[in-house]
Enzyme design. Structure first.
Site, PDB file in Angstrom:
ATOM      1  N   ARG A  84      93.021  92.270  32.629  1.00 25.91           N
ATOM      2  CA  ARG A  84      93.606  91.021  31.950  1.00 25.91           C
ATOM      3  C   ARG A  84      94.000  89.948  33.010  1.00 25.91           C
ATOM      4  O   ARG A  84      93.457  88.971  32.833  1.00 25.91           O
ATOM      5  CB  ARG A  84      94.454  91.156  30.854  1.00 25.91           C
ATOM      6  CG  ARG A  84      94.262  91.751  29.570  1.00 25.91           C
ATOM      7  CD  ARG A  84      95.008  92.209  28.799  1.00 25.91           C
ATOM      8  NE  ARG A  84      96.329  91.474  28.575  1.00 25.91           N
ATOM      9  CZ  ARG A  84      97.485  92.007  28.285  1.00 25.91           C
ATOM     10  NH1 ARG A  84      97.555  93.128  28.099  1.00 25.91           N
ATOM     11  NH2 ARG A  84      98.494  91.226  27.968  1.00 25.91           N
TER      12      ARG A  84
ATOM     13  N   ARG B 219      90.507  79.254  26.899  1.00 32.46           N
ATOM     14  CA  ARG B 219      90.867  80.139  28.205  1.00 32.46           C
ATOM     15  C   ARG B 219      89.680  80.167  28.991  1.00 32.46           C
ATOM     16  O   ARG B 219      89.665  80.778  30.051  1.00 32.46           O
ATOM     17  CB  ARG B 219      91.001  81.527  27.526  1.00 32.46           C
ATOM     18  CG  ARG B 219      92.314  82.190  27.548  1.00 32.46           C
ATOM     19  CD  ARG B 219      92.376  83.715  26.627  1.00 32.46           C
ATOM     20  NE  ARG B 219      93.382  84.301  27.404  1.00 32.46           N
ATOM     21  CZ  ARG B 219      94.631  84.583  26.619  1.00 32.46           C
ATOM     22  NH1 ARG B 219      94.778  84.113  25.599  1.00 32.46           N
ATOM     23  NH2 ARG B 219      95.185  85.638  27.142  1.00 32.46           N
TER      24      ARG B 219
ATOM     25  N   ARG C  11     107.047  94.955  27.254  1.00 31.45           N
ATOM     26  CA  ARG C  11     106.954  93.914  26.272  1.00 31.45           C
ATOM     27  C   ARG C  11     106.714  94.739  25.318  1.00 31.45           C
ATOM     28  O   ARG C  11     106.211  95.497  24.982  1.00 31.45           O
ATOM     29  CB  ARG C  11     105.781  92.979  26.413  1.00 31.45           C
ATOM     30  CG  ARG C  11     105.515  92.371  25.160  1.00 31.45           C
ATOM     31  CD  ARG C  11     104.656  90.969  25.329  1.00 31.45           C
ATOM     32  NE  ARG C  11     103.123  91.442  25.823  1.00 31.45           N
ATOM     33  CZ  ARG C  11     102.476  90.285  25.856  1.00 31.45           C
ATOM     34  NH1 ARG C  11     102.712  89.010  25.868  1.00 31.45           N
ATOM     35  NH2 ARG C  11     101.079  90.609  26.323  1.00 31.45           N
TER      36      ARG C  11
ATOM     37  N   ARG D 265     101.391  97.022  22.501  1.00 32.43           N
ATOM     38  CA  ARG D 265     100.292  96.706  22.160  1.00 32.43           C
ATOM     39  C   ARG D 265      99.042  97.700  22.982  1.00 32.43           C
ATOM     40  O   ARG D 265      99.164  98.193  24.039  1.00 32.43           O
ATOM     41  CB  ARG D 265      99.822  95.291  22.882  1.00 32.43           C
ATOM     42  CG  ARG D 265     100.133  94.295  21.590  1.00 32.43           C
ATOM     43  CD  ARG D 265     100.253  92.799  22.411  1.00 32.43           C
ATOM     44  NE  ARG D 265      99.229  92.405  23.116  1.00 32.43           N
ATOM     45  CZ  ARG D 265      99.061  91.218  23.735  1.00 32.43           C
ATOM     46  NH1 ARG D 265      99.584  90.385  23.566  1.00 32.43           N
ATOM     47  NH2 ARG D 265      97.993  90.989  24.641  1.00 32.43           N
TER      48      ARG D 265
END
Ligand code: ADP
Ligand code: ADP
Ligand code: ZN
Length: 218
Positions: A173, A90, A129, A162
């Site tokens: 993010r 990343r 999600r 999450r």
């Protein structure tokens, strides 16, 4: 076949990786999953990682690289059909370290795939999600609902949202991605190793494009 799967949070890396695992017997290496598992087990790496992940920041390169090196050291011999790196590298420092690992352990990366997608779509994907606590499979309350609410279709595990899926962490993010991970796309593009795929398509069409790319690499 060894693959790097890149793309912003929510692009569909985990979803596509799971399909490749099923069809080709590849091993999925998700650094996000490894950090969450380490945190659940309260290991040193897990405790350090949580300081960063919960705010949507990257775990420092040295910690991440050490964890991945250790993973290859312990598991490479069992990865008979190759692996998919999902969420690693990343940063450019991580990409360089991966090149060092490849030379050291004697493997080659065959494809670098980047799932391209508009940030507006990502927010809806991330907020809906749901992730399996046991096997890490992801579902979506609208786009991929589980057969039974709250239960994983694959293993029967509990689905949860999450801790870094709240609005603030999601924003952080996406920011982190633009600042630290996007430059990596230019890095692989310059090395002529990158394949861009439209991640806004249906899961099935994204998968078809990935398979087309892999066919071309054989
Ligand atoms: P990543 O691993 O890149 O963060 P995921 O694979 O976990 O992304 O996908 C994020 C969310 O979006 C999940 O809830 C997943 O079910 C859903 N999703 C993934 N791919 C698609 C797609 N092509 N269309 C609609 N929803 C998708
Ligand atoms: P997503 O599926 O949304 O892309 P991941 O599950 O891959 O998210 O990662 C979750 C978190 O774990 C990241 O926000 C980051 O804090 C940490 N993380 C995962 N992979 C890396 C990495 N290669 N380098 C640094 N931190 C990472
Ligand atoms: Zn499961």
């Amino acid at each position: 076949m060894n693959i790097i799967l890149m793309g912003p949070p929510g692009a569909g890396k985990g979803t596509q990786a799971k399909k490749l695992v099923e069809e080709f017997g590849l091993t999925q290496i998700s650094t996000g999953d490894l950090f969450r598992k380490a945190h659940a087990e309260q290991t040193d790496i897990g405790i350090i990682a949580d300081y960063f992940t919960k705010f949507g920041r990257l775990v420092p390169d040295d910690v991440t690289n050490e964890m991945v090196t250790e993973y290859f050291k312990n598991n490479l011999k069992d990865m008979k059909n190759g692996f998919i790196l999902d969420g690693y590298p990343r940063t450019i420092v991580q990409a360089r370290e991966l090149e060092f690992m490849a030379a050291h352990f004697g493997f080659k990366i065959d494809a670098v795939i980047n799932l391209e997608i508009d940030p507006e779509i990502l927010k809806a994907r991330l907020s809906g999600r749901r992730t399996c606590r046991q096997c890490g499979t992801t579902f979506h309350i609208v786009y991929k609902p589980p057969r039974i609410e709250g239960v994983c279709d694959v293993c029967g595990g509990e689905l949860y949202q999450r801790a870094d899926e709240n609005e603030e962490a999601v924003k952080a993010r996406l920011d982190t991605y633009l600042k630290q991970t996007k430059p990596l796309i230019d890095y692989y593009q310059m090395k002529k190793e990158l394949t861009n795929i439209n991640g806004a398509q249906t899961m099935e069409d994204v998968y078809k494009d990935i398979k087309k790319c892999l066919e071309g690499k054989k």
